[in-house]
Write an enzyme that holds these catalytic residues in place. Structure first.
Site, PDB file in Angstrom:
ATOM      1  N   GLU B  84      -8.725   7.694 -13.620  1.00  0.00           N
ATOM      2  CA  GLU B  84      -8.471   6.526 -12.766  1.00  0.00           C
ATOM      3  C   GLU B  84      -8.644   5.225 -13.533  1.00  0.00           C
ATOM      4  O   GLU B  84      -7.871   4.280 -13.380  1.00  0.00           O
ATOM      5  CB  GLU B  84      -9.390   6.542 -11.539  1.00  0.00           C
ATOM      6  N   HIS B 153     -13.959  11.763   1.071  1.00  0.00           N
ATOM      7  CA  HIS B 153     -12.524  11.465   1.195  1.00  0.00           C
ATOM      8  C   HIS B 153     -12.220  10.625   2.427  1.00  0.00           C
ATOM      9  O   HIS B 153     -11.066  10.566   2.840  1.00  0.00           O
ATOM     10  CB  HIS B 153     -11.719  12.759   1.302  1.00  0.00           C
TER      11      HIS B 153
END
Ligand code: TPP
Ligand code: MG
Lengths: 341, 355
Positions: B84, B153
């Site tokens: 990322e 999440h």
């Protein structure tokens, strides 16, 4: 790499007179950094420069040598220890000094200080004080060149400490995977602040590990500017030839403490003295003297010229205005917003 | 604003402005609208490309970019390694070098691995370089709960990004916004973060043939009302609209304000609404403490203290990592009935105390 290939930049080194002039230019480039930073120390003690300041003294051969392999079109991404990279790139001493004085004429208009020098006109992209933080950005500059078919190299400097950061490993993998035109220059000065290399890396052969990503990688004597230049030229040529990222481990040493706040308790004074015997600036000066390429008068003249240049930079920085407080919020967002349709 | 709301039309579709004269509105989903926006941007401008984990062959982890690889090829729809920080930073560098990257991060939770690049580079370079380095980058990511994905999440952390000067933070909540915010975001010379609530992707409805430009500088009044302002954004908008329906059944006119842009906040639209209704309920899926709702509440007391007839109410997520079990998850999230109850409290009606 073919030895007959014409270098893209720098002075051609084929004819002996030219070669000597080139060596002198390298000496000048390193000496400028050395003298500039020595002045910085005085100014720091006098509280004219504040904040964190990291000196490059001892490592000058890396910036000076690598710069020879780069064209004006190439890009440089650097760290907080970047006075040397900026000066070698051609950022004027005056703009750097003014920046450290917090003046509006500084190369970052006083917003950056010593750790955040920027000069986009020279494709010098700073000045990053997050260890490893410049690496992904450099990959992006390189990706843009790849995607737009521009024949340019992005050179990213970082330390041995950065080699332990995820951002290095993420970027190394991504850049090798995508074959990006990136020159990775790891300045292995054996310390990350006070932590010696062997205390922060399981395997201290950094070039070996970089090669594990599928990049061409090798270690270089970072105290020898001619060796640095040669390696950088070869690596840059490899990048330009489409060979993807190249990694150079520059084995070097900082003579001064990590920063002005550091009392340097973690290393042996004899170790420092031993490395000083390999001083890149005096080492080259000695070689030039022995080869009859640098007379005492020429050395004095060079010193005088640099002193005058630095004096002028300090004077200009001194006299430069400060940014008005009304401009505090300037440059947080771009002045012309295109968001409204 | 001519927005009307009919409960039968479905949660987000119903929040679109109804333009009776509009030619041939067509059925679409939030996901397709977002994809259409990317396709249009990439067709219009060669500098635009998409980069992120699984955006290409997989089609995007939420299917948003499905088909784009086939149309634009692997150079412009780049599958990135699971890095990322590296691919967000690569987007920043590419933006500096003149491209217009759209970086997709799978979810806001994973964006934390790129927080360094987003804060220390994207948001900071322009200022730190004294104006030399604008970063015209768009980062899209999913946010929010409601799909039983548990505590790694599901969180709504857009407020953390809305804290950061130098960023523009968007939360498109309607089909029109999903279709229309990307173009102005790409035209912005500075970094723009787009938060797509995961519960919205499947929302379907009619998208006007020519939805027209969306104004990123202003919040939108999605439903007018005179008695209380329900101020919200993103995945909570359908809930606020449902609450407004409930209140309307009892003769209470709730005005629903969709912030749309979380940074910079549009104080004028929010404040204008409260100046009319004199009551405010802020609905925000972030945790209450230090929430965007807290910021809006503070601004209302600073700027509209004497307009207010009641304390500002907040309906936020419970202060707990998002649990998996459906009953627990739903209990942790803002819900229409909690919004309704909060609205009633501002009107002096008896109701539950805030949790
Ligand atoms: C991400 C991050 N962690 C820690 C620091 C604090 N810090 C500044 S410099 C430094 C050492 C870096 O060592 P190295 O990469 O070898 O570079 P050098 O200073 O030796 O040139 C540390 C730990 C930082 N600036 N950024
Ligand atoms: Mg080091």
């Amino acid at each position: 790499m073919s030895a007959t290939r014409t270098p893209r930049t720098g002075r051609p080194t084929s004819r002996p007179g030219r070669a000597a002039a080139h060596r002198l230019a390298l000496l000048e480039s390193m000496l400028r950094v050395r003298r500039f930073e020595e002045r910085c120390v005085e100014l720091y003690s006098a509280a004219r420069i504040r904040g964190f300041m990291h000196l490059y003294i001892g490592e000058e051969a890396v910036a000076a040598g690598v710069n020879e392999a780069l064209t004006d079109e190439d890009a440089v991404v650097s760290t907080y220890r970047e006075h040397g990279h900026a000066l070698a790139r051609g950022v004027p001493a005056e703009a750097i000094m003014a920046e450290m004085f917090g003046k509006v004429t500084g190369c970052s208009r006083g917003r950056g200080g010593s750790m955040h020098l920027f000069d986009v006109s020279r494709r010098f992209y700073g000045g990053n004080a997050i260890v490893g933080g410049g690496l992904p950005l450099a990959a992006g500059l390189a990706l843009a060149d790849r995607m737009t078919d521009r024949d340019r190299v992005t050179c990213c400097f970082f330390g041995d400490g950065a080699f332990a950061e995820g951002e290095f490993h993420e970027t190394a993998n991504l850049a090798a995977l995508w074959g990006l035109p990136l020159l990775l220059v790891c300045e292995n000065n054996l310390y990350a602040m006070g932590t010696a290399l062997a205390r922060h890396q399981a395997q201290t052969d950094l070039a070996l590990r970089a090669a594990g990503y599928g990049m061409v990688a090798w270690a270089v004597d970072g105290m020898d500017v001619l060796a640095v230049e040669e390696a950088a030229r070869r690596a840059a040529e490899g990048v330009r030839a489409g060979g993807g990222p190249h990694f150079l481990e520059m084995r070097t040493y900082r003579f001064r403490a990590h920063s002005m706040y550091d009392s340097d308790r973690y290393r042996d004074k004899t170790e420092i003295e031993q490395w000083k015997e390999r001083d890149p600036v005096e080492g080259l000066a000695r070689r030039l003297r022995e080869a009859g390429e640098l007379s005492d008068e020429a050395r004095t003249a060079l010193e005088d010229r640099l002193a005058a240049e630095i004096d002028a930079a300090v004077r200009a920085a001194d006299q430069a205005p400060e940014e008005p407080i009304e401009d505090l919020l300037k440059y947080v967002t771009s002045p012309v917003k295109a968001s409204r349709p | 604003m001519t927005t009307t709301h009919s409960r039968t039309a479905g949660p987000a579709g119903s929040s679109e402005p109804t333009a009776p004269a509009a030619p041939a509105a067509r059925k679409t989903t939030y996901r397709e609208a977002m994809r259409e926006a990317m396709r249009e941007a990439m067709r219009a401008d060669e500098r635009v490309f998409l980069m992120g984990e699984d955006v290409g062959r997989y089609g995007g982890c939420f299917g948003v970019s499905l088909g784009l690889l086939e149309e634009f090829g692997p150079e412009r729809v780049r599958d990135a390694p699971l890095s990322e920080s590296a691919f967000v930073g690569t987007g920043i560098g590419a933006a500096l070098a003149g491209l217009r990257p759209i970086v997709e991060i799978m979810t806001v939770n994973f964006s934390l691995l790129a927080l360094d690049q987003i804060l220390n580079n994207a948001a900071t370079l322009l200022h730190m370089s004294g104006g030399q380095l604008p970063v015209p980058l768009v980062i899209r990511m999913t946010t929010g709960a409601g799909r039983q994905l548990a505590a790694q999440h599901s969180h709504s952390l857009e407020n953390w990004y809305a804290h950061i000067p130098g960023l523009r933070v968007l939360a498109p909540a309607t089909l029109t916004d999903a279709r229309c915010v990307l173009a102005p975001a790409l035209a912005d010379p500075d970094p723009v973060l787009i938060f797509e609530h995961g519960s919205l992707y499947n929302v379907s409805g009619d998208l006007p043939a020519d939805p027209g430009p969306v104004d990123l500088d202003h919040a939108a009044v999605r439903r007018p009302g005179t008695d209380v302002s329900l101020i919200t954004y993103g995945g909570s908008l359908p809930k606020a609209l449902a609450a407004a329906d409930d209140l309307a059944a009892d003769g209470i006119g709730a005005e629903v304000v969709d912030l749309r842009t979380l940074r910079p906040l549009d104080d004028a639209t929010v404040g204008g609404s409260v100046a009319r209704t004199h009551r405010a309920v802020v609905v925000d899926e972030g945790w209450r403490t230090g929430s965007l709702a807290a910021e809006i509440s503070a601004r209302l007391t600073e700027q509209h203290f004497y307009d207010l007839d009641a304390p500002v109410e907040r309906v936020c997520s419970a202060e707990v990592p998002m649990p998996y079990a459906r009953r627990l998850e739903q209990a942790a999230l803002p819900q229409a009935d909690a919004i309704t109850a909060a609205a009633r409290r501002t009107l002096g009606e008896v109701g539950e105390e805030p949790g």
